[in-house]
Design a protein around this motif. Structure first.
Motif, PDB file in Angstrom:
ATOM      1  N   LEU A  95       7.158  -2.409 -33.742  1.00 15.88           N
ATOM      2  CA  LEU A  95       6.460  -3.609 -33.280  1.00 15.88           C
ATOM      3  C   LEU A  95       5.038  -3.719 -33.805  1.00 15.88           C
ATOM      4  N   GLN A  96       4.525  -2.664 -34.422  1.00 18.24           N
ATOM      5  CA  GLN A  96       3.196  -2.750 -35.032  1.00 18.24           C
ATOM      6  C   GLN A  96       3.226  -3.440 -36.382  1.00 18.24           C
ATOM      7  N   SER A  97       4.421  -3.590 -36.923  1.00 19.57           N
ATOM      8  CA  SER A  97       4.547  -4.201 -38.238  1.00 19.57           C
ATOM      9  C   SER A  97       4.150  -5.672 -38.197  1.00 19.57           C
ATOM     10  N   ASP A  98       3.472  -6.119 -39.215  1.00 21.73           N
ATOM     11  CA  ASP A  98       3.068  -7.516 -39.309  1.00 21.73           C
ATOM     12  C   ASP A  98       4.260  -8.448 -39.512  1.00 21.73           C
ATOM     13  N   THR A  99       5.400  -7.882 -39.897  1.00 23.51           N
ATOM     14  CA  THR A  99       6.575  -8.714 -40.162  1.00 23.51           C
ATOM     15  C   THR A  99       7.357  -9.028 -38.896  1.00 23.51           C
ATOM     16  N   VAL A 100       7.043  -8.330 -37.778  1.00 27.55           N
ATOM     17  CA  VAL A 100       7.734  -8.601 -36.518  1.00 27.55           C
ATOM     18  C   VAL A 100       7.241  -9.939 -35.976  1.00 27.55           C
ATOM     19  N   ALA A 101       8.165 -10.801 -35.627  1.00 29.39           N
ATOM     20  CA  ALA A 101       7.794 -12.135 -35.144  1.00 29.39           C
ATOM     21  C   ALA A 101       8.476 -12.413 -33.812  1.00 29.39           C
ATOM     22  N   GLU A 102       7.931 -13.394 -33.100  1.00 25.22           N
ATOM     23  CA  GLU A 102       8.559 -13.827 -31.853  1.00 25.22           C
ATOM     24  C   GLU A 102       9.894 -14.507 -32.166  1.00 25.22           C
TER      25      GLU A 102
ATOM     26  N   THR B  72      15.154 -13.943 -23.110  1.00 24.74           N
ATOM     27  CA  THR B  72      15.144 -12.681 -22.359  1.00 24.74           C
ATOM     28  C   THR B  72      14.010 -11.773 -22.814  1.00 24.74           C
ATOM     29  N   LEU B  73      13.436 -12.055 -23.986  1.00 24.93           N
ATOM     30  CA  LEU B  73      12.376 -11.200 -24.519  1.00 24.93           C
ATOM     31  C   LEU B  73      11.019 -11.595 -23.958  1.00 24.93           C
ATOM     32  N   MET B  74      10.230 -10.592 -23.673  1.00 20.46           N
ATOM     33  CA  MET B  74       8.841 -10.842 -23.295  1.00 20.46           C
ATOM     34  C   MET B  74       8.054 -11.188 -24.548  1.00 20.46           C
ATOM     35  N   PRO B  75       6.883 -11.823 -24.415  1.00 19.49           N
ATOM     36  CA  PRO B  75       6.033 -12.083 -25.586  1.00 19.49           C
ATOM     37  C   PRO B  75       5.688 -10.778 -26.299  1.00 19.49           C
ATOM     38  N   LEU B  76       5.493 -10.866 -27.592  1.00 23.69           N
ATOM     39  CA  LEU B  76       5.240  -9.676 -28.411  1.00 23.69           C
ATOM     40  C   LEU B  76       4.039  -8.857 -27.915  1.00 23.69           C
ATOM     41  N   PRO B  77       2.887  -9.476 -27.599  1.00 25.39           N
ATOM     42  CA  PRO B  77       1.767  -8.677 -27.091  1.00 25.39           C
ATOM     43  C   PRO B  77       2.118  -7.933 -25.806  1.00 25.39           C
ATOM     44  N   TYR B  78       2.918  -8.579 -24.930  1.00 27.68           N
ATOM     45  CA  TYR B  78       3.319  -7.926 -23.690  1.00 27.68           C
ATOM     46  C   TYR B  78       4.170  -6.687 -23.992  1.00 27.68           C
TER      47      TYR B  78
ATOM     48  N   ASP C 252       2.029  -3.843 -25.287  1.00 33.68           N
ATOM     49  CA  ASP C 252       1.283  -3.205 -24.193  1.00 33.68           C
ATOM     50  C   ASP C 252       2.208  -2.372 -23.310  1.00 33.68           C
ATOM     51  N   ALA C 253       3.397  -2.892 -23.059  1.00 31.65           N
ATOM     52  CA  ALA C 253       4.345  -2.170 -22.215  1.00 31.65           C
ATOM     53  C   ALA C 253       4.758  -0.847 -22.858  1.00 31.65           C
ATOM     54  N   LEU C 254       4.963  -0.869 -24.159  1.00 29.54           N
ATOM     55  CA  LEU C 254       5.334   0.364 -24.857  1.00 29.54           C
ATOM     56  C   LEU C 254       4.219   1.405 -24.780  1.00 29.54           C
ATOM     57  N   VAL C 255       2.977   0.965 -24.975  1.00 32.87           N
ATOM     58  CA  VAL C 255       1.843   1.884 -24.873  1.00 32.87           C
ATOM     59  C   VAL C 255       1.796   2.495 -23.470  1.00 32.87           C
ATOM     60  N   ALA C 256       1.949   1.648 -22.450  1.00 34.57           N
ATOM     61  CA  ALA C 256       1.861   2.121 -21.063  1.00 34.57           C
ATOM     62  C   ALA C 256       2.991   3.073 -20.714  1.00 34.57           C
ATOM     63  N   ASN C 257       4.197   2.769 -21.176  1.00 34.63           N
ATOM     64  CA  ASN C 257       5.339   3.587 -20.778  1.00 34.63           C
ATOM     65  C   ASN C 257       5.495   4.852 -21.604  1.00 34.63           C
ATOM     66  N   LEU C 258       5.010   4.859 -22.840  1.00 33.65           N
ATOM     67  CA  LEU C 258       4.907   6.118 -23.573  1.00 33.65           C
ATOM     68  C   LEU C 258       3.993   7.068 -22.810  1.00 33.65           C
ATOM     69  N   GLU C 259       2.899   6.514 -22.269  1.00 35.36           N
ATOM     70  CA  GLU C 259       1.986   7.329 -21.470  1.00 35.36           C
ATOM     71  C   GLU C 259       2.677   7.842 -20.209  1.00 35.36           C
ATOM     72  N   ARG C 260       3.419   6.984 -19.526  1.00 36.61           N
ATOM     73  CA  ARG C 260       4.122   7.431 -18.313  1.00 36.61           C
ATOM     74  C   ARG C 260       5.076   8.588 -18.619  1.00 36.61           C
ATOM     75  N   LEU C 261       5.735   8.510 -19.768  1.00 34.69           N
ATOM     76  CA  LEU C 261       6.675   9.580 -20.125  1.00 34.69           C
ATOM     77  C   LEU C 261       5.958  10.884 -20.469  1.00 34.69           C
ATOM     78  N   ARG C 262       4.663  10.795 -20.788  1.00 30.12           N
ATOM     79  CA  ARG C 262       3.905  12.022 -21.069  1.00 30.12           C
ATOM     80  C   ARG C 262       3.404  12.698 -19.794  1.00 30.12           C
ATOM     81  N   TRP C 263       3.359  11.955 -18.695  1.00 29.64           N
ATOM     82  CA  TRP C 263       2.902  12.572 -17.442  1.00 29.64           C
ATOM     83  C   TRP C 263       3.858  13.682 -17.036  1.00 29.64           C
ATOM     84  N   ARG C 264       3.288  14.784 -16.615  1.00 33.77           N
ATOM     85  CA  ARG C 264       4.108  15.899 -16.134  1.00 33.77           C
ATOM     86  C   ARG C 264       3.994  16.003 -14.620  1.00 33.77           C
TER      87      ARG C 264
END
Length: 547
Positions: free
Chosen positions: A213-220, A226-232, A235-247
């Protein structure tokens, strides 16, 4: 004395022998400009600085020990600057965003690059201020290395800071062994860091999606509602990668069976030996849009709403059949009081309530209370809803230890499960098919067929065997004995259907979680609404790291 001396020498040799051989680069050509610099003087300066520091945190203490073990020789700024090591670390810190969603602000990456550029471009004074400058750079590089290692292995931000009072997991933090290992591996930091992030398939799938999703070629895709907006989604991926790192102390991998509730997905999953046994819709605690509620904004974060379902690990140890609802005082005060003032007896009869005096626990006849004269700020009565299908808790209540008095339960409002957004309760989790979950609990606990039939009968089923009919007769007999023992006063409040508690031989691990994106059954990454407004807290704390 001789034995102690020999032991000391052996220990010193052992420690020295364990330290990896360090390849020290020569002084960079551009550093010759700094004629004030002398290696021995700089080492003495480092020693003085280390000796004067008072930071008592574990990381600071072990960092000081690391430099003592090197006789106070710097690692990154030895001979002015170890450019190969430093460039490699900067590359790793830069990649933290691309690979794991940890932004450069978390490390102060821009200021770090600026500090190095000033040194390389001869913009640092060539006088007594050179050593303090090099030392600050040295410590920032070491701190960022340790910070990155800790972020990958334990999470970059505190889950308690993100979730506030609604976080009840026992969270693990980097300990002595981890930080010591991190410092011991500083000579191979590039390889060491790659080994630290979670190796689960869930993390790898979200990581892969984040990179995509960081690629400039990814489009809405406007055709896919059913898809959330691309910025959402980013952000969700950043937040949930962090949640998965919590021990946390308790992990799903440690249990062959468990129940997991994911609040944003409004689902409860029953898992046994890595197999999904069933999925239920749930209703969770109410939410509130904090946009126009100033009291919920504090230090850049959104504080939790009081009715949110808390996030926790616990164990279901008791199943209550035909529960009564002991109505919480806040609900009596805020919801029932006005109804009782308006129509006392009608409310009590319609909702099958009985009343006790909170001062002595005695039953109270509803007609004897003039609710208009009761102080709403200090109500001396407690309301209880009797057992039955009309009860707000339905026919099943799953009890687990927690400090917020929440539980999983059935409900008399089945229509709520048809809604898309189901944050409706006062904090408890309503389960769509609690009877199916209860049946699974019986099986896991290896209740025999006779006992299971008895529990079904208590829950309202008709007997299907001769032993079941005998059990019904015993219930009637037991109930008659119970009734006869009541005082004439208490017989006025007699309830034929009463709660039955079932103790579980095998407690059921329960995880109440919060993931706004996750890998679905079809292997694709699914996105859900941030119902409790938590993702923004993670993003904010990453970009505004705590000291």
């Amino acid at each position: 004395m001789r034995i102690i001396l020999i032991f000391t020498i052996l220990a010193t040799v052992s420690l020295t022998g364990c330290r990896p051989k360090e390849h020290v680069q020569p002084e960079p050509h551009w550093f010759k400009h700094y004629t004030h610099y002398h290696e021995k003087d700089y080492v003495h300066f480092v020693q003085d600085q280390i000796g004067s520091e008072s930071d008592s945190t574990l990381k600071a203490a072990l960092t000081r020990e690391f430099y003592r073990s090197r006789d106070f020789h710097p690692f990154w700024t030895q001979n002015g600057l170890q450019e190969a090591f430093t460039d490699s670390l900067l590359a790793r810190l830069d990649d933290a965003w691309r690979s794991h969603g940890i932004p450069g602000e978390y490390f102060g990456l821009d200021s770090l690059r600026h500090a190095i550029a000033r040194l390389v471009e001869h913009n640092v004074p060539n006088d007594d201020s050179l050593y303090p400058y090099l030392y600050r750079l040295e410590r920032q590089l070491t701190d960022d290395y340790v910070r990155y290692a800790c972020a990958l292995a334990y999470g970059a931000v505190s889950p308690k800071a993100v979730n506030g009072s609604k976080w009840y997991y026992e969270t693990l933090a980097p300990d002595t062994a981890f930080i010591q290992s991190t410092m011991d591996n500083i000579h191979r930091f590039s390889e060491y860091i790659t080994e630290l992030h979670p190796q689960s398939s869930e993390y790898q799938a979200l990581q892969k999606e984040w990179v995509r999703l960081q690629s400039d070629t990814v489009a809405e895709d406007p055709s896919d509602s059913t898809l959330m907006p691309l910025p959402y989604r980013r952000d969700a991926l950043v937040a949930n990668l962090e949640r998965l790192r919590w021990r946390t102390r308790h992990q799903k991998a440690d249990d062959t069976i468990y129940i997991a509730v994911n609040i944003p997905d409004y689902t409860l999953c029953v898992v046994q030996k890595d197999s999904l046994m069933m999925r239920n819709r749930i209703c969770c605690g109410k939410t509130q849009n904090p946009e126009n509620v100033p009291a919920r904004h504090k230090n850049g974060l959104i504080t939790p709403f009081k009715a949110e379902t808390p996030l926790m690990y616990s164990q279901i140890r008791t199943l209550v059949l035909n529960p009564e609802w002991n109505i919480p005082y806040d609900i009596i005060k805020n919801e029932y009081y006005h109804k009782l003032v308006k129509s006392n007896t009608a409310v009590v009869n319609r909702e099958h309530l009985y009343i006790r005096d909170s001062r002595n626990g005695q039953y109270v006849i509803p007609d004897s209370i003039n609710w208009s004269k009761v102080n709403r700020g200090n109500i001396p009565y407690r309301l209880h809803q009797t057992s039955g299908r009309y009860n707000a808790l339905g026919l099943y209540k799953f009890v687990f230890a927690n400090s917020e008095s929440v539980y999983l339960h059935d409900t008399n409002n089945k229509g709520a499960f048809k809604r898309k957004k189901r944050a409706l309760s006062h904090g408890c989790v309503r389960v769509q098919y609690p009877d199916s979950v209860a049946e699974w609990v019986y099986t896991v606990n290896r209740f025999d067929t006779n006992y299971t039939e008895q529990l079904h009968i208590i829950s309202g089923a008709e007997p299907t065997t001769e032993k079941g009919e005998e059990f019904v007769e015993k219930l009637h007999e037991k109930d008659s004995i119970y009734y006869e023992k009541l005082s004439d006063w208490d017989k006025q409040f007699y309830r034929k259907l009463r709660p039955t508690s079932v103790s579980l031989r095998k407690p059921i691990p329960l995880f109440i979680e919060y993931y706004t994106c996750f890998v679905g059954d079809d292997g694709t990454v699914q996105y859900r609404e941030d119902v409790y407004y938590k993702d923004g807290n993670i993003l904010y704390l990453m970009r505004h790291p705590q000291p």
